[in-house]
Design a protein around this motif. Structure first.
Motif, PDB file in Angstrom:
ATOM      1  N   ARG A 181       0.836  -1.199   0.000  1.00 34.55           N
ATOM      2  CA  ARG A 181       0.000   0.000   0.000  1.00 34.55           C
ATOM      3  C   ARG A 181       0.866   1.242   0.000  1.00 34.55           C
ATOM      4  O   ARG A 181       2.028   1.220   0.437  1.00 34.55           O
ATOM      5  N   SER A 182       0.262   2.321  -0.498  1.00 30.15           N
ATOM      6  CA  SER A 182       0.948   3.606  -0.545  1.00 30.15           C
ATOM      7  C   SER A 182      -0.087   4.705  -0.341  1.00 30.15           C
ATOM      8  O   SER A 182      -1.218   4.595  -0.838  1.00 30.15           O
ATOM      9  N   VAL A 183       0.283   5.749   0.393  1.00 28.03           N
ATOM     10  CA  VAL A 183      -0.637   6.834   0.716  1.00 28.03           C
ATOM     11  C   VAL A 183      -0.152   8.122   0.070  1.00 28.03           C
ATOM     12  O   VAL A 183       1.043   8.446   0.122  1.00 28.03           O
ATOM     13  N   SER A 184      -1.085   8.871  -0.541  1.00 29.22           N
ATOM     14  CA  SER A 184      -0.747  10.148  -1.166  1.00 29.22           C
ATOM     15  C   SER A 184      -1.814  11.183  -0.837  1.00 29.22           C
ATOM     16  O   SER A 184      -2.994  10.834  -0.666  1.00 29.22           O
ATOM     17  N   PRO A 185      -1.432  12.461  -0.752  1.00 29.71           N
ATOM     18  CA  PRO A 185      -2.424  13.519  -0.512  1.00 29.71           C
ATOM     19  C   PRO A 185      -3.283  13.759  -1.749  1.00 29.71           C
ATOM     20  O   PRO A 185      -2.826  13.591  -2.887  1.00 29.71           O
ATOM     21  N   GLY A 189      -7.494  18.440  -0.197  1.00 29.90           N
ATOM     22  CA  GLY A 189      -7.547  17.905   1.161  1.00 29.90           C
ATOM     23  C   GLY A 189      -7.827  16.423   1.197  1.00 29.90           C
ATOM     24  O   GLY A 189      -8.400  15.847   0.268  1.00 29.90           O
ATOM     25  N   GLY A 190      -7.423  15.791   2.280  1.00 30.57           N
ATOM     26  CA  GLY A 190      -7.636  14.355   2.436  1.00 30.57           C
ATOM     27  C   GLY A 190      -6.485  13.548   1.870  1.00 30.57           C
ATOM     28  O   GLY A 190      -5.508  14.079   1.335  1.00 30.57           O
ATOM     29  N   THR A 191      -6.618  12.234   1.978  1.00 30.45           N
ATOM     30  CA  THR A 191      -5.593  11.318   1.480  1.00 30.45           C
ATOM     31  C   THR A 191      -6.241  10.167   0.729  1.00 30.45           C
ATOM     32  O   THR A 191      -7.414   9.853   0.931  1.00 30.45           O
ATOM     33  N   VAL A 206      -8.734   3.687  -1.343  1.00 29.49           N
ATOM     34  CA  VAL A 206      -9.606   4.146  -0.266  1.00 29.49           C
ATOM     35  C   VAL A 206      -9.288   5.622  -0.068  1.00 29.49           C
ATOM     36  O   VAL A 206      -8.151   5.978   0.242  1.00 29.49           O
ATOM     37  N   ILE A 207     -10.287   6.486  -0.286  1.00 30.66           N
ATOM     38  CA  ILE A 207     -10.076   7.933  -0.224  1.00 30.66           C
ATOM     39  C   ILE A 207     -10.943   8.521   0.876  1.00 30.66           C
ATOM     40  O   ILE A 207     -12.146   8.223   0.947  1.00 30.66           O
ATOM     41  N   ASP A 208     -10.339   9.335   1.731  1.00 36.70           N
ATOM     42  CA  ASP A 208     -11.134  10.005   2.748  1.00 36.70           C
ATOM     43  C   ASP A 208     -11.387  11.460   2.345  1.00 36.70           C
ATOM     44  O   ASP A 208     -10.653  12.043   1.552  1.00 36.70           O
ATOM     45  N   LYS A 209     -12.467  12.010   2.856  1.00 36.84           N
ATOM     46  CA  LYS A 209     -12.855  13.406   2.618  1.00 36.84           C
ATOM     47  C   LYS A 209     -13.033  13.711   1.140  1.00 36.84           C
ATOM     48  O   LYS A 209     -12.732  14.829   0.678  1.00 36.84           O
ATOM     49  N   LEU A 210     -13.531  12.758   0.369  1.00 36.75           N
ATOM     50  CA  LEU A 210     -13.745  12.985  -1.059  1.00 36.75           C
ATOM     51  C   LEU A 210     -15.089  13.684  -1.255  1.00 36.75           C
ATOM     52  O   LEU A 210     -16.131  13.125  -0.901  1.00 36.75           O
ATOM     53  N   GLY A 233     -12.202   2.479 -14.576  1.00 36.33           N
ATOM     54  CA  GLY A 233     -13.499   2.527 -13.907  1.00 36.33           C
ATOM     55  C   GLY A 233     -13.861   3.910 -13.390  1.00 36.33           C
ATOM     56  O   GLY A 233     -12.997   4.746 -13.145  1.00 36.33           O
ATOM     57  N   THR A 234     -15.163   4.137 -13.251  1.00 37.12           N
ATOM     58  CA  THR A 234     -15.674   5.395 -12.696  1.00 37.12           C
ATOM     59  C   THR A 234     -16.387   5.110 -11.379  1.00 37.12           C
ATOM     60  O   THR A 234     -16.813   3.983 -11.112  1.00 37.12           O
ATOM     61  N   PHE A 235     -16.538   6.151 -10.564  1.00 43.40           N
ATOM     62  CA  PHE A 235     -17.209   5.970  -9.281  1.00 43.40           C
ATOM     63  C   PHE A 235     -17.656   7.318  -8.737  1.00 43.40           C
ATOM     64  O   PHE A 235     -17.196   8.380  -9.193  1.00 43.40           O
ATOM     65  N   ASP A 236     -18.552   7.274  -7.755  1.00 43.52           N
ATOM     66  CA  ASP A 236     -19.026   8.466  -7.052  1.00 43.52           C
ATOM     67  C   ASP A 236     -18.475   8.461  -5.633  1.00 43.52           C
ATOM     68  O   ASP A 236     -18.133   7.401  -5.083  1.00 43.52           O
ATOM     69  N   ALA A 237     -18.417   9.633  -5.018  1.00 48.29           N
ATOM     70  CA  ALA A 237     -17.971   9.727  -3.633  1.00 48.29           C
ATOM     71  C   ALA A 237     -19.013   9.126  -2.709  1.00 48.29           C
ATOM     72  O   ALA A 237     -20.223   9.179  -2.979  1.00 48.29           O
ATOM     73  N   ALA A 238     -18.558   8.530  -1.621  1.00 53.48           N
ATOM     74  CA  ALA A 238     -19.473   7.980  -0.618  1.00 53.48           C
ATOM     75  C   ALA A 238     -20.270   9.114   0.025  1.00 53.48           C
ATOM     76  O   ALA A 238     -19.803  10.245   0.142  1.00 53.48           O
ATOM     77  N   ARG A 239     -21.470   8.787   0.462  1.00 51.88           N
ATOM     78  CA  ARG A 239     -22.311   9.791   1.116  1.00 51.88           C
ATOM     79  C   ARG A 239     -21.703  10.226   2.442  1.00 51.88           C
ATOM     80  O   ARG A 239     -21.889  11.348   2.880  1.00 51.88           O
ATOM     81  N   SER A 240     -20.994   9.320   3.099  1.00 52.03           N
ATOM     82  CA  SER A 240     -20.318   9.646   4.350  1.00 52.03           C
ATOM     83  C   SER A 240     -19.137   8.695   4.518  1.00 52.03           C
ATOM     84  O   SER A 240     -19.080   7.630   3.896  1.00 52.03           O
ATOM     85  N   GLY A 241     -18.190   9.066   5.351  1.00 54.26           N
ATOM     86  CA  GLY A 241     -17.034   8.209   5.588  1.00 54.26           C
ATOM     87  C   GLY A 241     -16.096   8.189   4.400  1.00 54.26           C
ATOM     88  O   GLY A 241     -16.080   9.085   3.555  1.00 54.26           O
ATOM     89  N   SER A 242     -15.285   7.146   4.320  1.00 52.05           N
ATOM     90  CA  SER A 242     -14.317   7.001   3.237  1.00 52.05           C
ATOM     91  C   SER A 242     -14.963   6.342   2.021  1.00 52.05           C
ATOM     92  O   SER A 242     -16.007   5.718   2.115  1.00 52.05           O
TER      93      SER A 242
END
Length: 281
Positions: A181-185, A189-191, A206-210, A233-242
């Motif tokens: 795994r690797s983490v990037s900003p 904001g968020g990672t 896995v993206i937080d604060k998207l 692939g395409t996707f939408d941001a989660a309604r809450s959380g990551s």
């Protein structure tokens, strides 16, 4: 202690999936009437996932299961509450009330347990019995907490076939012996955390604060190498959380995973600058 207070104490076990069917049904009825309980369960669930994703994956020793089962086999367990306890409690109740001479010896372990159980409330007694008579179930539930929550809405997965497939693929990925795994900003904001396995040729982010996008826009994933960018692939941001998304296609050694904002339906080539690009090497 009131029944509602006793039910509220089950929030942590419910968040970890450690309740039996009867207690889970009772607690879910209670959740419908308590906003405080719903908020606490959501917070505990978020914490379980964050803790799981914050730890560097490490394969357990090959002999761990064998050693654990061997230890369980030789560890004394308390008898289930019920008929077997009646003689013990009766014996405690029938002891002569004449004060006994003071002695220095400590009470035996069996006597201490009998005294403790005699003073427990029904809820405490039931919790004690569950802990001692079902240790494997509790341990497995706690260890699998992250996988359980990934399968639900916490990481933005709807209760649909696609959501279940995403959860299953992600669980397989994080269990792979070569997972990295690797983490990037992320811009704004968020990672973002990239998980990948070359053995499985699979990756996920896995993206937080998207933030949610306006109508007509979508997030799109890309595999980027020296030949250019390939849609994943395409996707939408989660309604809450990551937000979790397993990428389409196969990851190759040295690929960079990027995310852009594109028109609904996606694009054949990126039309905007990536909000994040995470190298897999």
């Amino acid at each position: 202690m009131s029944d509602r207070n006793e039910l509220h104490l089950l929030a942590g076990a419910y968040a970890l999936g450690a309740l039996d069917d009867a207690d889970r049904a009772r607690f879910e009825e209670y959740l419908l009437t308590s906003e405080e309980a719903r908020a606490e369960v959501a917070s505990l669930s978020d914490t379980a996932v964050i803790l799981g994703l914050a730890s560097t994956p490490e394969a357990p020793p090959a002999d761990l299961k064998a050693r654990l089962m061997a230890q369980i086999a030789v560890t004394p367990q308390l008898a289930p509450l019920g008929a077997a306890e009646a003689p013990v409690l009766s014996a405690v109740a029938s002891v002569d009330s004449t004060p006994a001479p003071a002695v220095d010896a400590e009470p035996s372990a069996d006597a201490a347990r009998a005294i403790r159980r005699a003073s427990e409330s029904p809820a405490q007694a039931k919790a004690t019995a569950r802990w001692y008579t079902r240790p494997v179930t509790v341990l497995v539930a706690a260890a699998a907490a992250v996988a359980l929550f990934v399968g639900g809405n916490l990481l933005g997965l709807a209760n649909s076939n696609d959501g279940q497939q995403q959860a299953t693929k992600f669980a397989e990925l994080t269990s792979a012996s070569d997972v990295q795994r690797s983490v990037s900003p992320v811009a704004g904001g968020g990672t973002a955390t990239l998980f990948w396995s070359l053995d499985l040729e699979r990756s996920a982010v896995v993206i937080d604060k998207l933030p949610a996008l306006p109508a007509g826009k979508t997030y799109q994933l890309w595999y980027i190498d020296t030949a250019g960018a390939k849609p994943a692939g395409t996707f939408d941001a989660a309604r809450s959380g990551s937000t979790l998304r397993v990428l389409d296609g196969a990851i190759a050694s040295g690929d960079t995973v990027g995310i852009t904002v594109e028109p609904s339906g996606g694009s054949k080539k990126p039309t905007t600058k990536p909000i994040v690009a995470i190298p897999s090497a």
